[in-house]
Design a protein around this motif. Structure first.
Motif, PDB file in Angstrom:
ATOM      1  N   PRO A   1       6.421  17.117 -21.436  1.00  0.00           N
ATOM      2  CA  PRO A   1       5.155  17.865 -21.435  1.00  0.00           C
ATOM      3  C   PRO A   1       3.925  16.966 -21.374  1.00  0.00           C
ATOM      4  O   PRO A   1       2.856  17.406 -20.932  1.00  0.00           O
ATOM      5  N   ALA A   2       4.068  15.714 -21.781  1.00  0.00           N
ATOM      6  CA  ALA A   2       2.929  14.792 -21.713  1.00  0.00           C
ATOM      7  C   ALA A   2       2.545  14.472 -20.277  1.00  0.00           C
ATOM      8  O   ALA A   2       1.483  13.901 -20.031  1.00  0.00           O
ATOM      9  N   SER A   3       3.408  14.839 -19.323  1.00  0.00           N
ATOM     10  CA  SER A   3       3.129  14.534 -17.913  1.00  0.00           C
ATOM     11  C   SER A   3       2.298  15.596 -17.226  1.00  0.00           C
ATOM     12  O   SER A   3       1.880  15.396 -16.073  1.00  0.00           O
ATOM     13  N   TYR A   4       2.046  16.720 -17.864  1.00  0.00           N
ATOM     14  CA  TYR A   4       1.450  17.858 -17.172  1.00  0.00           C
ATOM     15  C   TYR A   4       0.087  17.503 -16.581  1.00  0.00           C
ATOM     16  O   TYR A   4      -0.712  16.767 -17.186  1.00  0.00           O
ATOM     17  N   PRO A   5      -0.199  18.019 -15.390  1.00  0.00           N
ATOM     18  CA  PRO A   5      -1.367  17.564 -14.612  1.00  0.00           C
ATOM     19  C   PRO A   5      -2.719  17.881 -15.236  1.00  0.00           C
ATOM     20  O   PRO A   5      -3.700  17.199 -14.929  1.00  0.00           O
TER      21      PRO A   5
ATOM     22  N   SER B   1       0.840  -1.189   0.000  1.00  0.00           N
ATOM     23  CA  SER B   1       0.000   0.000   0.000  1.00  0.00           C
ATOM     24  C   SER B   1       0.875   1.239   0.000  1.00  0.00           C
ATOM     25  O   SER B   1       2.030   1.214   0.427  1.00  0.00           O
ATOM     26  N   PHE B   2       0.300   2.325  -0.505  1.00  0.00           N
ATOM     27  CA  PHE B   2       1.018   3.593  -0.606  1.00  0.00           C
ATOM     28  C   PHE B   2       0.041   4.726  -0.391  1.00  0.00           C
ATOM     29  O   PHE B   2      -1.045   4.763  -0.972  1.00  0.00           O
ATOM     30  N   TYR B   3       0.418   5.643   0.487  1.00  0.00           N
ATOM     31  CA  TYR B   3      -0.332   6.886   0.666  1.00  0.00           C
ATOM     32  C   TYR B   3       0.699   7.998   0.761  1.00  0.00           C
ATOM     33  O   TYR B   3       1.426   8.102   1.749  1.00  0.00           O
ATOM     34  N   GLY B   4       0.823   8.802  -0.305  1.00  0.00           N
ATOM     35  CA  GLY B   4       1.854   9.820  -0.264  1.00  0.00           C
ATOM     36  C   GLY B   4       2.026  10.533  -1.582  1.00  0.00           C
ATOM     37  O   GLY B   4       1.098  10.611  -2.395  1.00  0.00           O
ATOM     38  N   HIS B   5       3.238  11.053  -1.811  1.00  0.00           N
ATOM     39  CA  HIS B   5       3.492  11.833  -3.020  1.00  0.00           C
ATOM     40  C   HIS B   5       4.674  11.262  -3.787  1.00  0.00           C
ATOM     41  O   HIS B   5       5.628  10.744  -3.205  1.00  0.00           O
ATOM     42  N   TYR B   6       4.583  11.377  -5.118  1.00  0.00           N
ATOM     43  CA  TYR B   6       5.618  10.839  -5.993  1.00  0.00           C
ATOM     44  C   TYR B   6       6.855  11.738  -6.062  1.00  0.00           C
ATOM     45  O   TYR B   6       7.963  11.258  -6.266  1.00  0.00           O
ATOM     46  N   SER B   7       6.665  13.037  -5.931  1.00  0.00           N
ATOM     47  CA  SER B   7       7.705  14.012  -6.245  1.00  0.00           C
ATOM     48  C   SER B   7       8.596  14.311  -5.054  1.00  0.00           C
ATOM     49  O   SER B   7       8.460  13.728  -3.973  1.00  0.00           O
ATOM     50  N   GLY B   8       9.507  15.280  -5.245  1.00  0.00           N
ATOM     51  CA  GLY B   8      10.485  15.598  -4.221  1.00  0.00           C
ATOM     52  C   GLY B   8       9.954  16.380  -3.050  1.00  0.00           C
ATOM     53  O   GLY B   8      10.497  16.322  -1.945  1.00  0.00           O
ATOM     54  N   TYR B   9       8.891  17.140  -3.251  1.00  0.00           N
ATOM     55  CA  TYR B   9       8.298  17.919  -2.157  1.00  0.00           C
ATOM     56  C   TYR B   9       6.907  18.367  -2.581  1.00  0.00           C
ATOM     57  O   TYR B   9       6.561  18.345  -3.773  1.00  0.00           O
ATOM     58  N   ILE B  10       6.114  18.757  -1.616  1.00  0.00           N
ATOM     59  CA  ILE B  10       4.778  19.273  -1.887  1.00  0.00           C
ATOM     60  C   ILE B  10       4.501  20.429  -0.935  1.00  0.00           C
ATOM     61  O   ILE B  10       5.167  20.577   0.097  1.00  0.00           O
ATOM     62  N   SER B  11       3.518  21.234  -1.270  1.00  0.00           N
ATOM     63  CA  SER B  11       3.049  22.245  -0.326  1.00  0.00           C
ATOM     64  C   SER B  11       2.320  21.535   0.808  1.00  0.00           C
ATOM     65  O   SER B  11       1.622  20.538   0.589  1.00  0.00           O
TER      66      SER B  11
ATOM     67  N   SER C   1       8.811  24.256   0.979  1.00  0.00           N
ATOM     68  CA  SER C   1       7.765  24.071  -0.028  1.00  0.00           C
ATOM     69  C   SER C   1       7.839  25.229  -1.007  1.00  0.00           C
ATOM     70  O   SER C   1       8.648  26.143  -0.848  1.00  0.00           O
ATOM     71  N   GLU C   2       6.988  25.210  -2.008  1.00  0.00           N
ATOM     72  CA  GLU C   2       6.975  26.297  -2.985  1.00  0.00           C
ATOM     73  C   GLU C   2       5.827  27.267  -2.719  1.00  0.00           C
ATOM     74  O   GLU C   2       5.521  28.117  -3.545  1.00  0.00           O
ATOM     75  N   ALA C   3       5.204  27.133  -1.545  1.00  0.00           N
ATOM     76  CA  ALA C   3       4.145  28.067  -1.174  1.00  0.00           C
ATOM     77  C   ALA C   3       4.733  29.452  -0.937  1.00  0.00           C
ATOM     78  O   ALA C   3       5.954  29.641  -0.921  1.00  0.00           O
ATOM     79  N   LYS C   4       3.872  30.424  -0.722  1.00  0.00           N
ATOM     80  CA  LYS C   4       4.338  31.790  -0.472  1.00  0.00           C
ATOM     81  C   LYS C   4       5.267  31.816   0.722  1.00  0.00           C
ATOM     82  O   LYS C   4       6.294  32.507   0.713  1.00  0.00           O
TER      83      LYS C   4
ATOM     84  N   ILE D   1       2.596  20.698  -6.392  1.00  0.00           N
ATOM     85  CA  ILE D   1       3.949  21.018  -6.822  1.00  0.00           C
ATOM     86  C   ILE D   1       3.852  21.537  -8.249  1.00  0.00           C
ATOM     87  O   ILE D   1       2.978  21.120  -9.025  1.00  0.00           O
ATOM     88  N   SER D   2       4.755  22.466  -8.597  1.00  0.00           N
ATOM     89  CA  SER D   2       4.723  23.095  -9.915  1.00  0.00           C
ATOM     90  C   SER D   2       5.992  22.798 -10.681  1.00  0.00           C
ATOM     91  O   SER D   2       7.073  22.651 -10.098  1.00  0.00           O
ATOM     92  N   LYS D   3       5.845  22.749 -11.983  1.00  0.00           N
ATOM     93  CA  LYS D   3       6.996  22.599 -12.876  1.00  0.00           C
ATOM     94  C   LYS D   3       6.655  23.240 -14.212  1.00  0.00           C
ATOM     95  O   LYS D   3       5.575  22.985 -14.779  1.00  0.00           O
ATOM     96  N   ASN D   4       7.556  24.114 -14.691  1.00  0.00           N
ATOM     97  CA  ASN D   4       7.357  24.776 -15.974  1.00  0.00           C
ATOM     98  C   ASN D   4       5.997  25.474 -16.051  1.00  0.00           C
ATOM     99  O   ASN D   4       5.288  25.386 -17.055  1.00  0.00           O
ATOM    100  N   ASN D   5       5.618  26.123 -14.957  1.00  0.00           N
ATOM    101  CA  ASN D   5       4.354  26.863 -14.851  1.00  0.00           C
ATOM    102  C   ASN D   5       3.121  25.963 -14.918  1.00  0.00           C
ATOM    103  O   ASN D   5       2.014  26.434 -15.215  1.00  0.00           O
ATOM    104  N   HIS D   6       3.287  24.698 -14.638  1.00  0.00           N
ATOM    105  CA  HIS D   6       2.170  23.759 -14.559  1.00  0.00           C
ATOM    106  C   HIS D   6       2.092  23.255 -13.116  1.00  0.00           C
ATOM    107  O   HIS D   6       3.050  22.677 -12.597  1.00  0.00           O
ATOM    108  N   THR D   7       0.966  23.493 -12.471  1.00  0.00           N
ATOM    109  CA  THR D   7       0.785  23.133 -11.068  1.00  0.00           C
ATOM    110  C   THR D   7      -0.242  22.017 -10.956  1.00  0.00           C
ATOM    111  O   THR D   7      -1.313  22.082 -11.573  1.00  0.00           O
TER     112      THR D   7
END
Length: 578
Positions: free
Chosen positions: A533-537, A158-168, A234-237, A174-180
């Motif tokens: 770019p095919a990965s964008y949310p 089982s897994f409950y969490g996030h794939y990426s390096g960090y989250i808000s 995080s990347e929050a304000k 998480i954002s990348k290339n202006n895609h959040t």
């Protein structure tokens, strides 16, 4: 990677019948053995600095639960990790240096089509084959671009969490290339309901881990991997997000630097999480047969890219560097199974060592793991015997021409960059800070849980002695070598890496240089690539999700064959050698 054979009836009937009989016998013997197998709980902190836990001597940020775990167990004062997240986690899960798999470079970006190769079996899969229930809560960060790279396809049930390096911490984006996009998942699914939760991420993952323990069948061995995003920025304000600022100001108002004060708030939540996990294990009557490891994936990033205002003081350097501030990670281990506990270990350990150590404790034969870099360190940990390790590779980052090794008391860095190489971080000590509170440690959730099973012999004197022994003390602190290219350090005499001694030890310098050359000759080139770019949310209902179709004919055929062979070998070993 092991993927179950989807169509076993296509095997010859005689082989299938034999397999079913052997599997039944193996399962019975595995069940008989499971009651003796220890529960294994690993709690990973993200970008945690050496000086951010109070058992290392700083009064600034109390961490009573983590300290209770450390003082009742073994403080691992020479535990080496990798300079950044993805390489460290790769090393932990594979038991191999990341140069073996091309994962030695910069941390994996969200939307980047790479991951630990599927032909490399990971720790949870090894343990699952020994009868363990395997659970991951929190951060993954070793690849998710196909479904086969996600946690539940790589050994976790089982897994409950996030794939990426960090989250808000409150909206899990998480954002990348202006895609959040949102990055919170349960197993392989993500629903709109998950993003309506706006609780603090450290608490969310703690709650989930506690549920895992509460719902676990204690007759089966558990492997729980809780990988917190904290105290990563995080990347929050507010890049350092806290649960409640009023609570932080009330508790840590004596810390003048507001960013450092917020960091203390993140650490308070992380420490409370550790306490809740230990308490949950005690309440479930699992603590007396558990092994708990608390560790950092790398050092803190005091300033600069992804700064979180953590402190590696007095170690030199930050995250991203090969100096000890980046790679000498906070770590401790607690277990009633440790024979020689309540001590500070100066034995050399590496993050790759956990896979064979756990596998051996689970009843496996380390020789079955094949060609790995990790070593079984249980005798060194439990009995205070000499470390099985005499040397280690820090890393070879071929993209930025940075290499480093440790051998005994010496460390060689080649191509050392000046970036983040100076001393950074708060000393953690000031006359205005509250006095170290030993009662708070003894009465913490972790302290009380350990005491309740009769496994604590701590006294005030014992605690203070252990704390003093774990402090790194440096001479000539401000007089450090530039080391813009290559430096040899004597870590025993100079743990803060202030003086290049290559001219004093030419033979050692040559020997370690040759060691690096050998590792470099074995290196697999980095697999880093651009974000797809095919990965964008927006293509996946606002979530970051796997986006590349798998070559199932190759993956399933190869993985199934390897998995079947390993299962049969394990069953035969259970029958004929148990």
């Amino acid at each position: 990677m092991r993927i179950p054979v989807k169509h076993p009836w296509t095997l010859p009937k005689r082989l299938l019948g034999t397999f079913v009989i052997l599997a039944s016998i193996g399962r019975i013997q595995s069940e008989q053995k499971s009651s003796k197998q220890p529960n294994i709980v690993v709690i990973v902190a993200d970008d945690l600095g050496w000086n951010d836990v109070s058992f290392h001597g700083a009064d600034q940020i109390p961490t009573p639960n983590i300290d209770a775990l450390a003082y009742n167990g073994v403080i691992l004062n020479r535990h080496y990790v990798l300079p950044t997240c993805t390489p460290s986690r790769t090393a932990f899960f594979t038991g191999r240096y990341p140069i073996r798999t091309g994962m030695q470079g910069k941390p994996l970006s969200v939307g980047e089509p790479r991951g630990i190769p599927l032909n490399v079996r990971l720790l949870p899969e090894h343990l699952r084959n020994l009868g363990y229930r395997t659970r991951l809560v929190g951060k993954w960060h070793v690849g998710y671009y196909t479904n086969e790279h996600t946690p539940t396809r790589r050994g976790f049930e089982s897994f409950y969490g996030h794939y990426s390096g960090y989250i808000s911490y409150f909206n899990y984006t998480i954002s990348k290339n202006n895609h959040t996009g949102f990055d919170l998942h349960q197993d392989t699914a993500s629903t709109l309901e998950m993003r309506r939760n706006s609780n603090y991420a450290t608490d969310v993952f703690t709650e989930e881990a506690v549920k895992v323990i509460e719902n676990h069948d204690a007759t089966e061995p558990l492997y729980l991997h809780l990988a917190h995003p904290a105290p990563h920025s995080s990347e929050a304000k507010e890049v350092v997000e806290v649960r409640n600022m009023s609570e932080v100001n009330s508790r840590f108002g004596y810390i003048e630097n507001i960013n450092r004060r917020k960091f203390a708030g993140m650490m308070m939540a992380l420490d409370q999480s550790v306490g809740r996990i230990v308490k949950a294990l005690g309440d479930a009557n699992m603590l007396d047969n558990s092994i708990i490891v608390f560790m950092a994936d790398n050092g803190a990033q005091t300033e600069g890219f992804l700064e979180n205002y953590g402190s590696n003081y007095p170690l030199r350097g930050l995250k991203f560097t090969h100096y000890d501030g980046g790679v000498r990670g906070v770590a401790c281990i607690y277990s009633p199974l440790i024979k020689n506990n309540s001590r500070v270990s100066e034995q050399l350990l590496h993050v790759t060592d956990w896979l064979p150590t756990f596998y051996s404790l689970a009843g496996g034969d380390v020789n079955d793991l094949g060609d790995i870099d990790g070593l079984d360190q249980w005798s060194a940990i439990s009995l205070a015997e000499n470390s099985a390790r005499e040397s280690l590779l820090i890393n070879i980052d071929d993209a930025v021409n940075l290499r480093g090794v440790v051998s005994g008391k010496f460390k060689l860095i080649e191509g050392a960059a000046d970036l983040y190489g100076n001393y950074y971080g708060d000393t953690g000590n000031n006359n205005s800070y509250p006095e170290y509170n030993i009662t708070e440690i003894l009465e913490s959730d972790a302290g009380l849980a350990i005491t309740s099973i009769g496994n604590s012999l701590l006294t005030e004197t014992k605690i203070l002695n252990l704390r003093s022994a774990s402090i790194v003390r440096c001479n000539n602190f401000t007089d450090f070598a530039n080391c813009s290219d290559t430096c040899l350090f004597n870590l025993q005499n100079d743990p803060c890496e202030t003086t290049d001694v290559s001219a004093d030890y030419p033979e050692i310098f040559i020997s370690l240089s040759k060691m690096i050359e050998i590792f470099e000759s074995e290196l697999v080139p980095q697999t880093n690539t651009d974000v797809d770019p095919a990965s964008y949310p927006e293509k996946f209902n606002g979530f970051w999700m796997p986006w590349v179709a798998s070559d199932s004919s190759t993956i399933i055929a190869t993985s199934s064959l390897i998995g079947l062979i390993n299962i049969l070998l394990h069953i035969f070993s259970l029958i004929f050698f148990s």
